[in-house]
Motif scaffolding. Structure first.
Motif, PDB file in Angstrom:
ATOM      1  N   UNK A 500       0.833  -1.214   0.000  1.00  0.00           N
ATOM      2  CA  UNK A 500       0.000   0.000   0.000  1.00  0.00           C
ATOM      3  C   UNK A 500       0.861   1.254   0.000  1.00  0.00           C
ATOM      4  N   UNK A 501       0.488   2.223  -0.833  1.00  0.00           N
ATOM      5  CA  UNK A 501       1.242   3.469  -0.921  1.00  0.00           C
ATOM      6  C   UNK A 501       2.377   3.448  -1.923  1.00  0.00           C
ATOM      7  N   UNK A 502       2.530   2.358  -2.668  1.00  0.00           N
ATOM      8  CA  UNK A 502       3.551   2.243  -3.704  1.00  0.00           C
ATOM      9  C   UNK A 502       2.858   2.108  -5.057  1.00  0.00           C
ATOM     10  N   UNK A 503       3.297   2.906  -6.051  1.00  0.00           N
ATOM     11  CA  UNK A 503       2.577   2.990  -7.320  1.00  0.00           C
ATOM     12  C   UNK A 503       3.552   2.959  -8.494  1.00  0.00           C
ATOM     13  N   UNK A 504       3.098   2.380  -9.617  1.00  0.00           N
ATOM     14  CA  UNK A 504       3.832   2.422 -10.883  1.00  0.00           C
ATOM     15  C   UNK A 504       3.054   3.333 -11.827  1.00  0.00           C
ATOM     16  N   UNK A 505       3.713   4.405 -12.315  1.00  0.00           N
ATOM     17  CA  UNK A 505       3.007   5.447 -13.041  1.00  0.00           C
ATOM     18  C   UNK A 505       3.563   5.690 -14.443  1.00  0.00           C
ATOM     19  N   UNK A 509       4.282  -0.055 -16.739  1.00  0.00           N
ATOM     20  CA  UNK A 509       2.965  -0.656 -16.538  1.00  0.00           C
ATOM     21  C   UNK A 509       2.365  -1.222 -17.820  1.00  0.00           C
ATOM     22  N   UNK A 510       2.915  -0.854 -18.959  1.00  0.00           N
ATOM     23  CA  UNK A 510       2.320  -1.242 -20.249  1.00  0.00           C
ATOM     24  C   UNK A 510       3.010  -2.491 -20.772  1.00  0.00           C
ATOM     25  N   UNK A 511       2.255  -3.534 -21.124  1.00  0.00           N
ATOM     26  CA  UNK A 511       2.850  -4.833 -21.458  1.00  0.00           C
ATOM     27  C   UNK A 511       3.495  -4.902 -22.840  1.00  0.00           C
ATOM     28  N   UNK A 512       4.588  -4.151 -23.036  1.00  0.00           N
ATOM     29  CA  UNK A 512       5.456  -4.365 -24.185  1.00  0.00           C
ATOM     30  C   UNK A 512       5.112  -3.684 -25.476  1.00  0.00           C
ATOM     31  N   UNK A 513       3.891  -3.156 -25.616  1.00  0.00           N
ATOM     32  CA  UNK A 513       3.484  -2.550 -26.881  1.00  0.00           C
ATOM     33  C   UNK A 513       2.331  -1.590 -26.643  1.00  0.00           C
ATOM     34  N   UNK A 514       2.260  -0.550 -27.482  1.00  0.00           N
ATOM     35  CA  UNK A 514       1.073   0.311 -27.469  1.00  0.00           C
ATOM     36  C   UNK A 514       0.340   0.266 -28.806  1.00  0.00           C
TER      37      UNK A 514
END
Length: 539
Positions: A500-505, A509-514
């Motif tokens: 809790x209180x730890x975030x990835x921003x 966070x994005x799985x390898x491709x957009x």
């Protein structure tokens, strides 16, 4: 006919004459540092130490970090932002940044040589430049190392992925309609995104852009304008000679001295600091993160621009926002898991990393349309028919100061198969990226089919032999993604599971491709979405 005088004039306009671009060998060690202090004295000002405790601490000042900082500050939170790189100024007339052709220490982050896109190896001073070319076995990753992160060095292109690609990537964890209706438009407004105006497209420095469109049309492709983060008013000012030329003489990869690229220092970060509740601290290199039982801890080395360690200290916070990019965030989490400073990270930590299908595509023996190639992208094509869907974007040829009839493209293929993983080696105390030697071969092959089709139809030659191959990207990316994938390492809004209180921003966070487009817009929109939910729910 291009004359010798015109070529020399173009080289001078590109900043290749004079002190700022002299090779490293021209300076003794005693003069090297003085050179940079003369060129950019602002980055040598005394670096302040961050507060030892802040309620909210953000690591990284790229898209995810800048957006998190602004929205937290607007919500009344005190925010500290740590950035390892320098805060570079801009100036209408000074050459703040290095060029691509003869780079010096301002170009790269603490290394002495680099393989350039133009097919040559350049050597220079080791210094805290704006681009970190991080080398792993089988992979080199380009990423930002400056206040503003990747927004300082990227191509400026901001494209939204198509729905079917988006849904295939996020698998329902993130709702496309929510992003499409709210967060993509919000970022477009904040960054003033717009396509290239016709008056600029039709100017001489963009002759290669017009030729690119003509060549792809001969192969049956329709090119579409792209939204960009460039300040088109300043591009026009360059064309009329009112400011030092930068974008219109092929500068981008190592920054734009006159501020023509509307990077995060001019919007999100500026607005965050203007609240009085957020402060960005450059020169802060984070070594590790942990939990001491009551607060998150951040081990930091404060460095000068030439890499010297000035101080080392541990900072604490109640909430820690990781926005050091896919590489930085993943390495911090994998190290913390291996060393036991964060004990509840799950087995997905470090997994799901990809290159966004990046390639550099070159064709040659076209007819030059101008003296130089400007750097902003005008258009793109998309071909979904092959083994992998492929996008090509009109690009300049970095490192080539004059238009020689070589046409460059930035390619992105939609590859959901090939993925890498970060692992920790206790013997070297390093985090490594495990990436297969042929991990980008599928991307290169699919892109080559599209490139060959265009070359055949336009009577051009693939590559620029012997210097540059036709499709380059087997061991390279400028768009690293993954390592702390949303819905796996985190919940659906970036909250790290078990902490809790730890975030990835950020892009971790994005799985390898957009989805065969540049990731910046999706990273930014996802950060806006996630931080809104975090603030709304109190954590």
């Amino acid at each position: 006919m291009t004359t010798r005088r015109q070529v020399l004039a173009a080289i001078g306009a590109s900043g290749l004459a004079g002190l700022p671009s002299m090779p490293a060998q021209a300076f003794t060690p005693a003069l090297k540092l003085l050179k940079y202090k003369m060129l950019v004295p602002e980055i040598f000002r005394a670096i302040p130490c961050p507060p030892t405790y802040t309620p909210c601490l953000v690591i990284g000042s790229g898209f995810g970090g800048a957006i998190s900082a602004l929205r937290l500050a607007q919500a009344g939170q005190q925010v500290t932002v740590l950035e390892r790189g320098s805060k570079w100024p801009t100036h209408a007339r000074r050459l703040i940044f290095s060029n691509d052709t003869l780079p010096d220490g301002r170009a790269f982050w603490h290394r002495k040589s680099a393989d350039m896109i133009a097919g040559v190896t350049c050597r220079f001073d080791s210094f805290g430049g704006v681009m970190d070319a991080t080398d792993y076995t089988n992979m080199t990753v380009w990423r930002g190392a400056a206040v503003g992160g990747g927004s300082v060095i990227f191509t400026g292109v901001m494209i939204q992925p198509e729905r079917h690609y988006f849904d295939a990537i996020f698998q329902g964890t993130v709702n496309f309609d929510e992003m499409n209706n709210t967060y993509y438009p919000l970022v477009r407004k904040m960054l003033k995104l717009a396509p290239m105006p016709n008056s600029i497209y039709n100017s001489r420095p963009f002759g290669h852009s017009r030729l690119w469109d003509e060549q792809v049309a001969k192969a049956g492709y329709t090119s579409y304008p792209v939204d960009s983060q460039w300040n088109w008013d300043l591009v026009q000012a360059e064309l009329s000679g009112r400011v030092q030329r930068s974008a219109t003489v092929g500068m981008s990869n190592h920054g734009n001295s006159n501020g023509v690229k509307y990077d995060l220092n001019q919007n999100y970060l500026k607005m965050a600091e203007a609240t009085g509740r957020a402060k960005v601290y450059p020169g802060q290199e984070v070594q590790g993160i942990g939990w001491d039982g009551s607060r998150y801890t951040v081990d930091v080395i404060k460095r000068s621009p030439d890499g010297r360690q000035l101080e080392r200290y541990v900072l604490t916070c109640d909430r820690l926002f990781l926005a050091a990019g896919s590489i930085g965030t993943s390495e911090l989490l994998v190290r913390a898991q291996a060393q036991g400073t964060l004990r509840n990270l799950n087995a997905e930590t470090g997994r799901g990393w990809g290159t966004n299908g990046d390639t550099i595509v070159v064709r040659s023996f076209g007819m030059p349309r101008g003296l130089v190639q400007a750097s902003p992208c005008a258009s793109r094509i998309h071909d979904p028919r092959g083994a992998l869907p492929v996008t090509l974007e009109n690009w300049y040829v970095p490192g080539v100061p004059v238009d020689l009839g070589i046409i460059g493209s930035l390619g992105m293929a939609f590859d959901q198969t090939n993925r890498g993983q970060f692992t920790y080696d206790p013997y070297t105390d390093k985090v490594n990226l495990q990436w297969a030697a042929g991990g980008n071969d599928d991307v290169v092959a699919a892109t080559r089919v599209v490139s060959n089709r265009i070359c055949t139809a336009s009577n051009t030659v693939p590559g620029a032999r012997p210097f540059v191959q036709d499709v380059n990207g087997r061991n390279w990316t400028a768009h690293p993604l993954g390592g702390a994938v949303i819905g796996k390492v985190t919940d659906a809004y970036g909250r790290v599971k078990g902490h809790p209180g730890l975030y990835v921003m950020d892009g971790a966070a994005i799985p390898g491709s957009t989805g065969a487009v540049n990731p910046a817009l999706t990273i930014a929109a996802l950060a806006e979405r996630n931080i809104h939910n975090i603030i709304q729910r109190g954590g």
